[in-house]
Motif scaffolding. Structure first.
Motif, PDB file in Angstrom:
ATOM      1  N   GLY A  19       0.895  -1.253  -0.053  1.00 18.61           N
ATOM      2  CA  GLY A  19       0.031  -0.046  -0.061  1.00 18.61           C
ATOM      3  C   GLY A  19       0.771   1.118   0.085  1.00 18.61           C
ATOM      4  O   GLY A  19       1.967   1.319   0.650  1.00 18.61           O
ATOM      5  N   SER A  20       0.406   2.417  -0.675  1.00 23.95           N
ATOM      6  CA  SER A  20       0.885   3.475  -0.790  1.00 23.95           C
ATOM      7  C   SER A  20       0.366   4.716   0.243  1.00 23.95           C
ATOM      8  O   SER A  20       1.062   5.636   0.274  1.00 23.95           O
ATOM      9  CB  SER A  20       0.961   3.994  -2.145  1.00 23.95           C
ATOM     10  N   GLY A  21      -0.726   4.484   0.721  1.00 29.89           N
ATOM     11  CA  GLY A  21      -1.464   5.458   1.625  1.00 29.89           C
ATOM     12  C   GLY A  21      -2.390   6.277   0.940  1.00 29.89           C
ATOM     13  O   GLY A  21      -2.747   6.922   1.643  1.00 29.89           O
ATOM     14  N   LYS A  22      -2.367   6.240  -0.128  1.00 30.85           N
ATOM     15  CA  LYS A  22      -3.396   6.782  -0.955  1.00 30.85           C
ATOM     16  C   LYS A  22      -4.792   6.859  -0.471  1.00 30.85           C
ATOM     17  O   LYS A  22      -5.531   8.119  -0.362  1.00 30.85           O
ATOM     18  CB  LYS A  22      -3.358   6.746  -2.320  1.00 30.85           C
ATOM     19  N   ARG A  23      -5.186   5.927  -0.335  1.00 30.36           N
ATOM     20  CA  ARG A  23      -6.622   5.547   0.055  1.00 30.36           C
ATOM     21  C   ARG A  23      -7.039   6.093   1.331  1.00 30.36           C
ATOM     22  O   ARG A  23      -7.918   6.274   1.897  1.00 30.36           O
ATOM     23  CB  ARG A  23      -7.346   4.222  -0.198  1.00 30.36           C
ATOM     24  N   MET A  24      -5.909   6.109   2.392  1.00 33.30           N
ATOM     25  CA  MET A  24      -6.011   6.567   3.874  1.00 33.30           C
ATOM     26  C   MET A  24      -6.033   8.086   3.914  1.00 33.30           C
ATOM     27  O   MET A  24      -6.029   8.476   5.079  1.00 33.30           O
ATOM     28  CB  MET A  24      -4.912   5.851   4.451  1.00 33.30           C
ATOM     29  N   GLY A  25      -5.822   8.762   2.386  1.00 29.88           N
ATOM     30  CA  GLY A  25      -5.598  10.151   3.039  1.00 29.88           C
ATOM     31  C   GLY A  25      -4.432  10.454   3.711  1.00 29.88           C
ATOM     32  O   GLY A  25      -4.258  11.188   4.396  1.00 29.88           O
ATOM     33  N   GLU A  32     -13.248 -10.225  13.304  1.00 33.26           N
ATOM     34  CA  GLU A  32     -12.455  -8.829  13.371  1.00 33.26           C
ATOM     35  C   GLU A  32     -11.686  -9.055  12.313  1.00 33.26           C
ATOM     36  O   GLU A  32     -11.045  -7.798  12.208  1.00 33.26           O
ATOM     37  CB  GLU A  32     -12.131  -9.050  14.831  1.00 33.26           C
ATOM     38  N   ASN A  33     -11.384  -9.918  11.504  1.00 36.29           N
ATOM     39  CA  ASN A  33     -10.049  -9.749  10.701  1.00 36.29           C
ATOM     40  C   ASN A  33     -10.244  -8.986   9.424  1.00 36.29           C
ATOM     41  O   ASN A  33     -10.298  -9.318   8.204  1.00 36.29           O
ATOM     42  CB  ASN A  33      -9.892 -11.359  10.331  1.00 36.29           C
ATOM     43  N   ILE A  34     -10.574  -7.724   9.788  1.00 33.32           N
ATOM     44  CA  ILE A  34     -10.859  -6.975   8.576  1.00 33.32           C
ATOM     45  C   ILE A  34      -9.547  -6.496   7.973  1.00 33.32           C
ATOM     46  O   ILE A  34      -8.326  -6.358   8.503  1.00 33.32           O
ATOM     47  CB  ILE A  34     -11.618  -5.577   8.816  1.00 33.32           C
ATOM     48  N   LYS A  35      -9.800  -6.048   6.691  1.00 35.53           N
ATOM     49  CA  LYS A  35      -8.454  -5.715   5.602  1.00 35.53           C
ATOM     50  C   LYS A  35      -8.560  -4.138   6.021  1.00 35.53           C
ATOM     51  O   LYS A  35      -9.579  -3.608   5.616  1.00 35.53           O
ATOM     52  CB  LYS A  35      -8.684  -5.841   4.296  1.00 35.53           C
ATOM     53  N   ILE A  36      -7.405  -3.316   6.379  1.00 39.42           N
ATOM     54  CA  ILE A  36      -7.572  -1.944   6.729  1.00 39.42           C
ATOM     55  C   ILE A  36      -7.298  -1.351   5.529  1.00 39.42           C
ATOM     56  O   ILE A  36      -6.299  -1.167   4.684  1.00 39.42           O
ATOM     57  CB  ILE A  36      -6.615  -1.654   7.677  1.00 39.42           C
ATOM     58  N   THR A  37      -8.264  -0.566   4.877  1.00 38.75           N
ATOM     59  CA  THR A  37      -8.071   0.112   3.848  1.00 38.75           C
ATOM     60  C   THR A  37      -8.496   1.471   3.667  1.00 38.75           C
ATOM     61  O   THR A  37      -8.315   2.594   2.931  1.00 38.75           O
ATOM     62  CB  THR A  37      -8.980  -0.402   2.525  1.00 38.75           C
ATOM     63  N   GLN A  38      -9.484   1.953   4.812  1.00 42.54           N
ATOM     64  CA  GLN A  38     -10.159   3.266   4.882  1.00 42.54           C
ATOM     65  C   GLN A  38      -9.767   3.467   6.127  1.00 42.54           C
ATOM     66  O   GLN A  38      -9.614   2.974   7.020  1.00 42.54           O
ATOM     67  CB  GLN A  38     -11.542   3.080   4.539  1.00 42.54           C
ATOM     68  N   PRO A  39     -10.057   4.900   6.480  1.00 42.45           N
ATOM     69  CA  PRO A  39      -9.608   5.647   7.874  1.00 42.45           C
ATOM     70  C   PRO A  39     -10.441   5.053   8.813  1.00 42.45           C
ATOM     71  O   PRO A  39     -10.271   4.823  10.037  1.00 42.45           O
ATOM     72  CB  PRO A  39      -9.973   7.068   7.583  1.00 42.45           C
ATOM     73  N   ILE A  40     -12.005   4.847   8.700  1.00 42.04           N
ATOM     74  CA  ILE A  40     -12.663   4.234   9.473  1.00 42.04           C
ATOM     75  C   ILE A  40     -12.393   2.965  10.160  1.00 42.04           C
ATOM     76  O   ILE A  40     -12.270   2.565  11.249  1.00 42.04           O
ATOM     77  CB  ILE A  40     -14.247   4.022   8.823  1.00 42.04           C
ATOM     78  N   ASP A  41     -11.415   2.045   9.128  1.00 38.12           N
ATOM     79  CA  ASP A  41     -11.087   0.707   9.305  1.00 38.12           C
ATOM     80  C   ASP A  41      -9.898   1.125  10.454  1.00 38.12           C
ATOM     81  O   ASP A  41      -9.822  -0.134  11.385  1.00 38.12           O
ATOM     82  CB  ASP A  41     -10.446   0.030   8.255  1.00 38.12           C
ATOM     83  N   LEU A  42      -9.207   1.994  10.688  1.00 39.86           N
ATOM     84  CA  LEU A  42      -7.999   2.480  11.514  1.00 39.86           C
ATOM     85  C   LEU A  42      -8.603   2.296  12.932  1.00 39.86           C
ATOM     86  O   LEU A  42      -8.129   1.842  13.884  1.00 39.86           O
ATOM     87  CB  LEU A  42      -7.236   3.572  11.242  1.00 39.86           C
TER      88      LEU A  42
END
Lengths: 228, 228
Positions: free
Chosen positions: A15-21, A206-216
């Motif tokens: 991941g490059s971080g783009k989708r996380m803003g 609980e084993n979500i893939k962290i892709t968006q700020p909300i997931d963090l």
């Protein structure tokens, strides 16, 4: 049946971080006192300390990772490998470092909430089933889109796919000799292309893939409360 | 085009609490200082104070609800209606309380995280589209099970369905004249059975249906942090 084969976990993070803003690639974001990737790696050694860790990271992130290792005093032994153009190529690079006649888990670096149970259950199931993935029910209603229309489908016929996806090394090495194909959405789909059946076991919700700020925020909640 | 029609929200809650491992039906569980159901109801009046609220609850929960109204000093005006055997029958009971030539939102009582934007966007879209539901992308990979096998499907062809599902009253009243059918998984599927097209709009990803203990923690996190 041979359950004393070597066990590997190839942890893939590109991941490059783009989708996380964010400027920080998501695998390096700190939650509950450590970068996400360290949580993910440690889940495997916590599940079974004999599992050999192969970490695949884009080459231009290796320096940063090495700094994080010092900063967080991260002691978990692992082999660091260069990422490739697509996830497929990253996994391929990781597979170059495994012995034949072993079991191989391939895991998303941004799934720190995998439970040690899920990991151990996958490695148990792979002994007899060769290709194993953890899944959970599709909890919400889903619809299928077709052209400019859409219709309800029975969610009971679908499952949500997680990682680690765990394989007999012979099968996964063979599968990754295929040319890359954009329909390869995960490792199971690469293996399936050769006609192998995929065995499903129960993952942990609980084993979500962290892709968006909300997931963090969700991940932090779980890790802080030791829910996983 | 007539956008001055009456607007209703039928809020349906029939849960018994079993899946939550709790004796309190999940719609009554307190998060962020109020029962889940009060948060859900207030989202509608916050979105548009002209929306008339019809609350459908199992008859044996009416007393408890009335006690909660006093305890929490809950002022939001609403019509309380008896639930039915299945969700279908509960909605049918709610529909008896709407005027013809109106717009009707039907919402799960255990979705307190719906945003006022989602609600307002649904009511805007229903003016021209008659049957509107909010959806979000399927974020994780999914597989389809068929018999004793399973295969990867392209998640881009699927969406996850939320509520409120919002309809022109003529269509929804007509649809609910059909006999109950177990393939009716939501209101859109009831309407669709008559050949109506369902218009999809973008929902908000936080708008989960609270069904499991883990969802409570997530919902509390969001409500406390005023994320919604």
């Amino acid at each position: 049946m041979n359950n004393t084969k070597d066990k590997y976990a190839i942890i893939v993070a590109g991941g490059s971080g783009k989708r996380m803003g964010s400027n920080t690639p998501k695998q390096f974001i700190e939650i509950a006192k450590a970068p996400i990737l360290m949580h993910s790696i440690n889940k495997f050694t916590k599940a079974d300390k004999t599992i050999k860790i192969i970490l695949v990271l884009p080459e231009n992130q290796h320096n940063y990772w090495n700094k994080l290792i010092i900063k967080y005093n991260f002691k978990t032994k692992h082999t660091l490998v260069n990422g490739g153009e697509e996830r497929f190529h990253s996994v391929l690079n990781g597979l170059k470092h495994i012995r034949k006649d072993s079991f191989v888990a391939i895991h998303d670096g941004v799934r720190p909430l995998v439970s040690t149970n899920t990991i151990n259950n996958c490695f148990k199931a792979v002994i007899n089933n060769k290709a194993v993935i953890p899944v959970i029910p599709v909890i919400e209603s889903i619809r299928k889109k077709e052209g400019n229309t859409n219709f309800a489908v029975n969610r009971d016929n679908y499952v949500t796919v997680q990682t680690p996806q765990v394989f007999d090394s012979n099968i996964i090495l063979n599968a990754y000799e295929q040319a890359f194909n954009s329909t390869f959405t995960d490792d199971a789909s690469v293996v399936e292309q050769l006609g192998h059946k995929i065995h499903l076991i129960e993952g942990n919700i609980e084993n979500i893939k962290i892709t968006q700020p909300i997931d963090l925020k969700i991940a932090e909640l779980f890790l802080k409360n030791s829910i996983i």
